[in-house]
Motif scaffolding. Structure first.
Motif, PDB file in Angstrom:
ATOM      1  N   ASP A 147       1.022  -1.300   0.286  1.00 53.50           N
ATOM      2  CA  ASP A 147       0.209  -0.004   0.254  1.00 53.50           C
ATOM      3  C   ASP A 147       0.893   0.667   0.192  1.00 53.50           C
ATOM      4  OD1 ASP A 147      -2.235   2.039   0.339  1.00 53.50           O
ATOM      5  OD2 ASP A 147      -3.162   1.177   2.099  1.00 53.50           O
ATOM      6  N   GLU A 148       0.743   2.617  -0.496  1.00 53.91           N
ATOM      7  CA  GLU A 148       1.031   3.472  -0.906  1.00 53.91           C
ATOM      8  C   GLU A 148       2.458   3.262  -1.074  1.00 53.91           C
ATOM      9  OE1 GLU A 148       0.273   6.349  -0.293  1.00 53.91           O
ATOM     10  OE2 GLU A 148      -2.171   5.678   0.826  1.00 53.91           O
ATOM     11  N   SER A 149       2.396   2.437  -2.514  1.00 53.83           N
ATOM     12  CA  SER A 149       3.295   1.686  -3.123  1.00 53.83           C
ATOM     13  C   SER A 149       4.538   2.975  -3.794  1.00 53.83           C
ATOM     14  CB  SER A 149       3.028   0.840  -4.660  1.00 53.83           C
ATOM     15  OG  SER A 149       2.115   0.965  -5.647  1.00 53.83           O
ATOM     16  N   SER A 150       4.255   3.950  -3.296  1.00 55.19           N
ATOM     17  CA  SER A 150       5.187   4.804  -4.296  1.00 55.19           C
ATOM     18  C   SER A 150       6.404   4.703  -3.253  1.00 55.19           C
ATOM     19  CB  SER A 150       4.281   6.130  -4.069  1.00 55.19           C
ATOM     20  OG  SER A 150       3.662   6.507  -3.140  1.00 55.19           O
ATOM     21  N   LYS A 151       6.440   4.331  -2.269  1.00 55.78           N
ATOM     22  CA  LYS A 151       6.898   4.282  -1.498  1.00 55.78           C
ATOM     23  C   LYS A 151       8.194   3.236  -1.681  1.00 55.78           C
ATOM     24  CE  LYS A 151       8.855   4.492   2.884  1.00 55.78           C
ATOM     25  NZ  LYS A 151       9.580   5.142   3.977  1.00 55.78           N
ATOM     26  N   ILE A 152       8.543   2.232  -2.650  1.00 57.07           N
ATOM     27  CA  ILE A 152       9.023   1.752  -3.562  1.00 57.07           C
ATOM     28  C   ILE A 152       9.260   2.327  -5.233  1.00 57.07           C
ATOM     29  CG2 ILE A 152       9.325  -0.599  -2.324  1.00 57.07           C
ATOM     30  CD1 ILE A 152       7.265  -1.389  -4.817  1.00 57.07           C
ATOM     31  N   LYS A 153       9.038   3.730  -4.970  1.00 54.53           N
ATOM     32  CA  LYS A 153       9.267   4.365  -6.588  1.00 54.53           C
ATOM     33  C   LYS A 153      10.835   4.461  -6.823  1.00 54.53           C
ATOM     34  CE  LYS A 153       8.891   9.255  -5.878  1.00 54.53           C
ATOM     35  NZ  LYS A 153       8.630   8.707  -3.545  1.00 54.53           N
ATOM     36  N   ASP A 154      11.759   4.746  -5.449  1.00 56.25           N
ATOM     37  CA  ASP A 154      13.356   4.417  -6.448  1.00 56.25           C
ATOM     38  C   ASP A 154      13.718   3.518  -6.758  1.00 56.25           C
ATOM     39  OD1 ASP A 154      15.649   5.644  -6.516  1.00 56.25           O
ATOM     40  OD2 ASP A 154      15.763   6.729  -4.797  1.00 56.25           O
ATOM     41  N   HIS A 155      14.404   2.922  -7.465  1.00 55.17           N
ATOM     42  CA  HIS A 155      14.740   1.582  -7.881  1.00 55.17           C
ATOM     43  C   HIS A 155      15.961   1.476  -7.066  1.00 55.17           C
ATOM     44  CE1 HIS A 155      16.732   3.651 -11.346  1.00 55.17           C
ATOM     45  NE2 HIS A 155      17.461   2.658 -11.280  1.00 55.17           N
ATOM     46  N   ARG A 156      16.740   2.607  -6.644  1.00 56.02           N
ATOM     47  CA  ARG A 156      17.984   2.177  -6.013  1.00 56.02           C
ATOM     48  C   ARG A 156      18.092   2.231  -4.294  1.00 56.02           C
ATOM     49  NH1 ARG A 156      19.176   8.185  -8.146  1.00 56.02           N
ATOM     50  NH2 ARG A 156      17.002   8.514  -7.498  1.00 56.02           N
ATOM     51  N   THR A 157      16.940   2.575  -3.709  1.00 64.31           N
ATOM     52  CA  THR A 157      16.826   2.380  -2.573  1.00 64.31           C
ATOM     53  C   THR A 157      17.300   1.189  -1.588  1.00 64.31           C
ATOM     54  OG1 THR A 157      14.227   2.171  -1.859  1.00 64.31           O
ATOM     55  CG2 THR A 157      15.770   4.616  -2.260  1.00 64.31           C
TER      56      THR A 157
END
Length: 201
Positions: A147-157
Motif C-alpha cells: 500500500d502507498e507503493s510509491s514508497k518503492i518508486k526509487d529502484h535504487r533504495t
C-alpha cells in the motif's frame, strides 16, 4: 456490516483474482477494501496455513487496514502487526528457533497461526532477512500487498530491493497507490517489477 463493492471495485477484485495487479486507484475509491477482498479470496482458496502480508506506512495501519477489517471483513480480524515491538522481537526469535530446530512454545503456535500480517516498510526492512528465509523455507505468504507503493518508486533504495526480492517468492502481488509516479514515469519501474518480476528480464 456486509460489504457490497461498487462496480469499479468488483472489476478490480475479479481481475486481481486471476493474477498480480496494480491497484492504482484514486484516493477515496476504496482500494483498501479491494485489497482486503483479494486477501480474503486467496486465503480461502489456498486454505491451511497460507498467509497474506501487507506493507504500508505506519500512519495508515490502524485507520485504514485495521478499522476497515473490523467493519467490513471480520474474517481478517486476527491480524499480526509486525511493527509492534513484542511481535517484531517474537518473529526474530521464532525464526531462530526454526533454524536450529528448537522446540516451539504455545505463544509461537498462537501467533504463527495468524494468517493476516501487516508491517510498515521500515519494519519490513529490519526483518527482511528473517521474512525472506521464512518464506523461502515454508512458502506460506501467498499474497503481498504494498500500500502507498510509491514508497518503492526509487529502484535504487534498499527498501525497494528488499521488497522486490521478497516479492519473487510470493504468488500474488499488488502494489496500491492513488499516485504511483508523482514525479516521473520512471517511478513506475519498481512497481511494475513488483507485479511481474520478469518484465524487465
Amino acid at each position: 456490516m456486509t460489504y457490497q463493492p461498487y462496480k469499479h471495485q468488483s472489476l478490480a477484485i475479479e481481475r486481481g483474482k486471476s493474477g498480480s495487479l496494480g491497484l492504482f486507484m484514486e484516493t477515496g475509491t476504496g482500494k483498501t477494501l479491494v485489497g482486503q477482498s483479494l486477501i480474503e479470496y486467496h486465503l480461502n482458496k489456498n486454505g491451511g496455513s497460507s498467509k497474506a502480508l501487507v506493507l504500508c506506512p505506519l500512519s495508515i495501519i490502524e485507520p485504514a487496514w485495521i478499522d476497515d477489517a473490523r467493519t467490513f471483513k471480520p474474517g481478517l480480524i486476527e491480524v499480526g502487526i509486525l511493527n509492534l515491538n513484542q511481535e517484531r522481537d517474537w518473529f526474530r526469535l521464532y525464526v531462530q528457533k526454526l533454524r536450529i530446530n528448537s522446540k516451539l512454545d504455545n505463544r509461537d503456535r498462537f501467533l504463527i497461526n495468524k494468517r493476516f500480517w501487516i508491517a510498515n516498510y521500515e519494519t519490513f526492512r529490519v526483518l527482511f532477512e528473517e521474512l525472506y528465509w521464512y518464506q523461502k523455507e515454508f512458502d506460506q505468504f501467498c499474497t503481498l500487498i504494498c500500500d502507498e507503493s510509491s514508497k518503492i518508486k526509487d529502484h535504487r533504495t534498499k527498501i525497494t530491493h528488499s521488497v522486490l526480492r521478497f516479492a519473487r517468492l510470493v504468488d500474488h502481488r499488488y502494489p496500491m497507490s492513488g499516485c504511483p509516479a508523482p514525479n516521473t514515469p520512471l517511478e513506475l519501474w519498481a512497481q511494475a517489477a513488483l507485479i511481474d518480476p520478469t518484465i524487465f528480464g
